[in-house]
Structures are given as C-alpha cells and as structure tokens.
Write a protein that holds these residues in place. Structure first.
Motif, PDB file in Angstrom:
ATOM      1  N   THR A   2      36.436  34.229  65.797  1.00  0.00           N
ATOM      2  CA  THR A   2      37.792  34.729  65.571  1.00  0.00           C
ATOM      3  C   THR A   2      37.816  36.255  65.668  1.00  0.00           C
ATOM      4  N   GLN A   3      38.952  36.727  66.103  1.00  0.00           N
ATOM      5  CA  GLN A   3      39.111  38.181  66.197  1.00  0.00           C
ATOM      6  C   GLN A   3      39.735  38.699  64.907  1.00  0.00           C
ATOM      7  N   PRO A   4      39.416  39.951  64.554  1.00  0.00           N
ATOM      8  CA  PRO A   4      40.006  40.496  63.331  1.00  0.00           C
ATOM      9  C   PRO A   4      41.510  40.714  63.512  1.00  0.00           C
ATOM     10  N   ALA A   5      42.206  40.653  62.402  1.00  0.00           N
ATOM     11  CA  ALA A   5      43.660  40.870  62.429  1.00  0.00           C
ATOM     12  C   ALA A   5      43.953  42.297  62.875  1.00  0.00           C
ATOM     13  N   PRO A   6      44.983  42.483  63.684  1.00  0.00           N
ATOM     14  CA  PRO A   6      45.291  43.843  64.133  1.00  0.00           C
ATOM     15  C   PRO A   6      45.829  44.680  62.980  1.00  0.00           C
ATOM     16  N   GLY A   7      45.529  45.951  63.033  1.00  0.00           N
ATOM     17  CA  GLY A   7      46.011  46.871  62.007  1.00  0.00           C
ATOM     18  C   GLY A   7      47.440  47.310  62.297  1.00  0.00           C
TER      19      GLY A   7
END
Length: 126
Positions: A2-7
């Motif tokens: 999974t990719q990290p949540a965008p800031g």
C-alpha cells in the motif's frame, strides 16, 4: 503493498500560482478613480433627483478606472440604479404637478361660473 496517504496540498506560491507573476497594483490614479466612482454611485442612489447628476459622474469615473486597471462594476450598478430612481422620481413629480394643475384649473373654472351668477345646481351639485 500500500502507498502512504497523501499529505496536505502544497500552498500556492506568493507569485499567485505556478509560474505566474503577481498582478501589479494599478496605482494611485486607479485607486482615486475607483474610490470616486464608488462614492458617486452611492450618492446617485441616496440623493434622489440628484442621481441624474451623480450617476453619470460615477459612470465617468468607472470608465476612467477601467482604462487604468480593473473594472469597478459595483459603481456602474449603483450609477444605473441611481439614474433609474431619479428618472422615476422626476416622472412622479411631473405627474404630481400635472394632476394638481388640472385640479386648480377646474376649481378656477367653477369659481368663475359661480361669480358670474351661476348657482351650485348649474355646477352639478344637488
């Protein structure tokens, strides 16, 4: 994976946008024309018949401001509303004087009939 949540999004730069230069301030001449257009527009709406004087002044100053910098749409709207209200009050005033002029003429006609020996019955009164 999974990719990290965008800031949070990056703020716009002070230049007004990516690759754009800030809009220059039009200058003191535009500010003066802008302020006068707004003042004359407000006076056109609030002074009744003098709106026929202040309305065109507001339109003139709004045109001057538009030639220098951004348009002053509020002053244009106020000017046209003031001109319209002044025209309506002028029509009302003319109607008022016309009505009472006709009433006075009729009253004088009836008084002249009475003074020449007429009676109230001749005027249509019972």
């Amino acid at each position: 994976m999974t990719q990290p949540a965008p800031g949070p999004p990056a703020p716009w730069p002070a230049s007004g946008g990516p690759g754009l230069a800030p809009a220059p301030w039009p200058g003191p001449d535009w500010q003066r024309a802008h302020d006068q257009a707004i003042v004359f527009g407000i006076l056109a709406v609030t002074t009744g018949m003098l709106g026929l004087v202040f309305g065109p002044l507001a339109l003139n100053q709004a045109n001057r401001a538009r030639a220098i910098g951004p348009d002053v749409g509020v002053a244009r709207v106020l000017a046209w509303i003031g001109i319209g209200l002044a025209a309506l009050s002028l029509l009302f005033l003319l109607g008022y004087f016309l009505f009472f002029g006709v009433m006075m003429a009729e009253m004088l006609r009836q008084l002249s009939q009475l003074s020449s020996g007429g009676t109230f019955a001749a005027l249509g009164a019972v």
